[in-house]
Motif scaffolding. Structure first.
Motif, PDB file in Angstrom:
ATOM      1  N   ARG A 171       0.839  -1.196   0.000  1.00 21.43           N
ATOM      2  CA  ARG A 171       0.000   0.000   0.000  1.00 21.43           C
ATOM      3  C   ARG A 171       0.874   1.245   0.000  1.00 21.43           C
ATOM      4  O   ARG A 171       1.930   1.287   0.641  1.00 21.43           O
ATOM      5  N   LEU A 172       0.403   2.273  -0.725  1.00 21.34           N
ATOM      6  CA  LEU A 172       1.046   3.582  -0.727  1.00 21.34           C
ATOM      7  C   LEU A 172       0.352   4.509   0.262  1.00 21.34           C
ATOM      8  O   LEU A 172      -0.793   4.259   0.665  1.00 21.34           O
ATOM      9  N   ASP A 173       1.037   5.576   0.607  1.00 21.32           N
ATOM     10  CA  ASP A 173       0.428   6.617   1.433  1.00 21.32           C
ATOM     11  C   ASP A 173      -0.696   7.265   0.626  1.00 21.32           C
ATOM     12  O   ASP A 173      -0.442   7.890  -0.411  1.00 21.32           O
ATOM     13  N   PRO A 174      -1.962   7.157   1.061  1.00 26.03           N
ATOM     14  CA  PRO A 174      -3.077   7.653   0.247  1.00 26.03           C
ATOM     15  C   PRO A 174      -3.357   9.153   0.414  1.00 26.03           C
ATOM     16  O   PRO A 174      -4.254   9.685  -0.249  1.00 26.03           O
ATOM     17  N   GLN A 175      -2.618   9.838   1.253  1.00 30.29           N
ATOM     18  CA  GLN A 175      -2.954  11.227   1.568  1.00 30.29           C
ATOM     19  C   GLN A 175      -2.920  12.117   0.333  1.00 30.29           C
ATOM     20  O   GLN A 175      -3.877  12.849   0.058  1.00 30.29           O
ATOM     21  N   ASP A 176      -1.835  12.050  -0.427  1.00 36.98           N
ATOM     22  CA  ASP A 176      -1.737  12.900  -1.612  1.00 36.98           C
ATOM     23  C   ASP A 176      -2.819  12.563  -2.631  1.00 36.98           C
ATOM     24  O   ASP A 176      -3.386  13.459  -3.272  1.00 36.98           O
ATOM     25  N   LEU A 177      -3.101  11.269  -2.774  1.00 34.82           N
ATOM     26  CA  LEU A 177      -4.123  10.864  -3.735  1.00 34.82           C
ATOM     27  C   LEU A 177      -5.506  11.320  -3.286  1.00 34.82           C
ATOM     28  O   LEU A 177      -6.332  11.726  -4.115  1.00 34.82           O
ATOM     29  N   GLN A 178      -5.771  11.281  -1.991  1.00 37.72           N
ATOM     30  CA  GLN A 178      -7.065  11.734  -1.490  1.00 37.72           C
ATOM     31  C   GLN A 178      -7.216  13.246  -1.637  1.00 37.72           C
ATOM     32  O   GLN A 178      -8.305  13.739  -1.960  1.00 37.72           O
ATOM     33  N   LEU A 179      -6.110  13.974  -1.412  1.00 38.61           N
ATOM     34  CA  LEU A 179      -6.166  15.428  -1.619  1.00 38.61           C
ATOM     35  C   LEU A 179      -6.438  15.763  -3.076  1.00 38.61           C
ATOM     36  O   LEU A 179      -7.234  16.670  -3.390  1.00 38.61           O
ATOM     37  N   ALA A 180      -5.779  15.050  -3.996  1.00 34.79           N
ATOM     38  CA  ALA A 180      -6.022  15.278  -5.422  1.00 34.79           C
ATOM     39  C   ALA A 180      -7.456  14.931  -5.792  1.00 34.79           C
ATOM     40  O   ALA A 180      -8.086  15.628  -6.609  1.00 34.79           O
ATOM     41  N   LYS A 181      -7.996  13.887  -5.188  1.00 38.21           N
ATOM     42  CA  LYS A 181      -9.386  13.509  -5.447  1.00 38.21           C
ATOM     43  C   LYS A 181     -10.340  14.588  -4.938  1.00 38.21           C
ATOM     44  O   LYS A 181     -11.304  14.960  -5.631  1.00 38.21           O
ATOM     45  N   ALA A 182     -10.059  15.116  -3.732  1.00 38.12           N
ATOM     46  CA  ALA A 182     -10.905  16.169  -3.183  1.00 38.12           C
ATOM     47  C   ALA A 182     -10.833  17.433  -4.035  1.00 38.12           C
ATOM     48  O   ALA A 182     -11.851  18.122  -4.256  1.00 38.12           O
ATOM     49  N   GLN A 183      -9.649  17.737  -4.545  1.00 29.50           N
ATOM     50  CA  GLN A 183      -9.508  18.903  -5.406  1.00 29.50           C
ATOM     51  C   GLN A 183     -10.274  18.717  -6.703  1.00 29.50           C
ATOM     52  O   GLN A 183     -10.935  19.650  -7.197  1.00 29.50           O
ATOM     53  N   ALA A 184     -10.207  17.544  -7.278  1.00 31.59           N
ATOM     54  CA  ALA A 184     -10.952  17.277  -8.502  1.00 31.59           C
ATOM     55  C   ALA A 184     -12.453  17.340  -8.248  1.00 31.59           C
ATOM     56  O   ALA A 184     -13.223  17.825  -9.093  1.00 31.59           O
ATOM     57  N   GLN A 185     -12.883  16.887  -7.085  1.00 31.23           N
ATOM     58  CA  GLN A 185     -14.305  16.935  -6.751  1.00 31.23           C
ATOM     59  C   GLN A 185     -14.779  18.373  -6.590  1.00 31.23           C
ATOM     60  O   GLN A 185     -15.879  18.734  -7.045  1.00 31.23           O
ATOM     61  N   ALA A 186     -13.937  19.214  -5.975  1.00 36.13           N
ATOM     62  CA  ALA A 186     -14.279  20.637  -5.843  1.00 36.13           C
ATOM     63  C   ALA A 186     -14.356  21.302  -7.206  1.00 36.13           C
ATOM     64  O   ALA A 186     -15.245  22.135  -7.468  1.00 36.13           O
ATOM     65  N   GLY A 187     -13.431  20.952  -8.103  1.00 41.32           N
ATOM     66  CA  GLY A 187     -13.483  21.503  -9.453  1.00 41.32           C
ATOM     67  C   GLY A 187     -14.739  21.090 -10.186  1.00 41.32           C
ATOM     68  O   GLY A 187     -15.321  21.883 -10.941  1.00 41.32           O
ATOM     69  N   LEU A 188     -15.170  19.862  -9.969  1.00 36.26           N
ATOM     70  CA  LEU A 188     -16.406  19.392 -10.610  1.00 36.26           C
ATOM     71  C   LEU A 188     -17.607  20.162 -10.099  1.00 36.26           C
ATOM     72  O   LEU A 188     -18.490  20.562 -10.882  1.00 36.26           O
ATOM     73  N   ARG A 189     -17.659  20.409  -8.818  1.00 39.49           N
ATOM     74  CA  ARG A 189     -18.797  21.160  -8.260  1.00 39.49           C
ATOM     75  C   ARG A 189     -18.827  22.585  -8.801  1.00 39.49           C
ATOM     76  O   ARG A 189     -19.905  23.121  -9.124  1.00 39.49           O
ATOM     77  N   ALA A 190     -17.642  23.190  -8.903  1.00 44.32           N
ATOM     78  CA  ALA A 190     -17.589  24.550  -9.457  1.00 44.32           C
ATOM     79  C   ALA A 190     -18.044  24.561 -10.902  1.00 44.32           C
ATOM     80  O   ALA A 190     -18.772  25.475 -11.345  1.00 44.32           O
ATOM     81  N   ALA A 191     -17.645  23.587 -11.673  1.00 52.68           N
ATOM     82  CA  ALA A 191     -18.054  23.513 -13.073  1.00 52.68           C
ATOM     83  C   ALA A 191     -19.558  23.290 -13.192  1.00 52.68           C
ATOM     84  O   ALA A 191     -20.218  23.874 -14.071  1.00 52.68           O
ATOM     85  N   GLU A 192     -20.122  22.481 -12.307  1.00 51.58           N
ATOM     86  CA  GLU A 192     -21.566  22.236 -12.350  1.00 51.58           C
ATOM     87  C   GLU A 192     -22.337  23.506 -11.966  1.00 51.58           C
ATOM     88  O   GLU A 192     -23.405  23.795 -12.558  1.00 51.58           O
ATOM     89  N   THR A 193     -21.807  24.273 -11.024  1.00 49.09           N
ATOM     90  CA  THR A 193     -22.465  25.529 -10.643  1.00 49.09           C
ATOM     91  C   THR A 193     -22.460  26.513 -11.810  1.00 49.09           C
ATOM     92  O   THR A 193     -23.485  27.170 -12.102  1.00 49.09           O
TER      93      THR A 193
END
Length: 376
Positions: A88-110
């Motif tokens: 297993r890798l440290d998932p912190q960076d991947l989770q942060l990137a996922k959260a950032q992508a999710q925020a970008g998606l919400r902004a685009a939907e708005t």
């Protein structure tokens, strides 16, 4: 001194002298020897090579994403199942990137929802001739651009979500871990092999063949394989693959020989031998060079019968590696001495080292091994 005392002293001296000259009992000379049972074979050994047992399919697994290893869940030699977690890798960076992508998606939907509402409002105004067609077209283009941004943000979010799942390396087959090339704390790049897994099932022996024998052995159909741990168990193999290029280190050409299912004792990494053979018109008897006894220009061997040895003359037909090929004089099944032949005499009693059964059993294997690497 009285005469009786003198007589007693004389008798005692005579008895002592007789005891000193008493002859010791002779012990029978029985010599220990090594023997081999004679066998006839119609197979001519062309060459034999040593190799090792490997899995036919072996995967070098690595993470699809880079990161720092925080957990190693298997060791070399572990038996794993398909889908089992290996590292297993440290998932912190991947989770942060996922959260950032999710925020970008919400902004685009708005932004899309706002552009959609604007387009609907201007369509109503155009229906009342309050705005021009040019303004309506610009609002429609803005909505389509916002929709495209949403689709791109959705794709980015899915990618980041997948990458978050790639933080765990799993086995794609049932098999055995043959190597672990990374450990906890190490930072690895995407695709770097960190674990090797050999797939359960078919195994093969890999040998290196010199370049001057590749063409001669490529078409040989009689291929025999055996394990160093079980020299008496010889099975039929088959050349599956011949490498088109030489190994850069050994300068030999790798041959991959399939192991039959009957060799259930074959384990990964075991030393094995592959012999290439051909049929001869008639059977021949091979004996070790150490079994030959030469006297007055005649070739003979010592045959063991009823615990004693008998000298038998033989006709030599040639040499095969470390063996002599005999054309006559011996019969299959006879037991001959293979060591210490110069210390024997006709009729001498012998004792077999390790027992006759133990000494004669490896006869076939020793005949094969003695011609190792010798081309006819």
């Amino acid at each position: 001194m009285p005469r009786t005392a003198v007589a007693a002293v004389g008798v005692a001296a005579l008895l002592a002298l007789t005891a000193c000259h008493k002859t010791e009992e002779k012990t029978e000379d029985i010599r220990p020897v090594r023997v081999q049972q004679v066998r006839a074979s119609d197979t001519d050994l062309l060459s034999e090579f040593a190799g090792d047992v490997r899995a036919r399919v072996e995967s070098r697994l690595g993470f699809r994403v880079g990161g720092k290893i925080v957990a190693r869940l298997v060791d070399a030699g572990a038996v794993v199942k398909k889908g089992q977690a290996l590292m297993r890798l440290d998932p912190q960076d991947l989770q942060l990137a996922k959260a950032q992508a999710q925020a970008g998606l919400r902004a685009a939907e708005t932004s899309r929802d706002f552009a959609k509402a604007e387009l609907k409002r201007y369509q109503e105004l155009k229906a009342q001739n309050f705005v021009s067609q040019t303004i309506l077209d610009s609002k429609d283009a803005a909505y389509k651009a916002a929709q495209a941004n949403v689709e791109a943000a959705q794709a980015a979010f899915r990618g980041q979500a997948n990458q978050a799942g790639y933080a765990t390396l799993v086995s794609d087959v049932d098999g055995v871990v043959t190597a672990v090339n990374a450990d906890v704390g190490q930072v690895v790049a995407p695709g770097t092999p960190v674990v090797q897994v050999a797939k359960s099932g078919d195994k093969e022996i890999v040998i290196g063949v010199p370049e001057d024998k590749v063409d001669a052995l490529r078409g040989v159909s009689d291929v025999r394989v055996r394990l160093w741990a079980h020299p008496d168990q010889v099975a039929q193999g088959k050349v599956r693959e011949v490498s088109p290029a030489a190994d850069p280190v050994t300068r030999t050409y790798p041959f991959k020989v399939t192991i039959p299912a009957s060799m259930a004792d074959a384990k990964l990494g075991m030393t094995a031998y592959v012999a290439f053979a051909s049929k001869m018109p008639e059977a021949e008897i091979h004996v070790p060079l150490s079994a030959m006894f030469y006297e007055r220009g005649a070739s003979s061997v010592w045959v063991v019968e009823n615990g004693a040895v008998r000298l038998v003359k033989v006709q030599v037909g040639g040499v095969a590696g470390n063996d002599m090929v005999l054309k006559g004089g011996l019969k299959p099944g006879q037991v001959i001495v293979t060591a210490g032949v110069n210390q024997l005499k006709p009729g001498q009693k012998v004792t077999i080292l390790g027992g006759e059964k133990a000494a004669s059993a490896p006869a076939a294997a020793s005949a094969t091994a003695s011609a190792s690497g010798v081309a006819k």
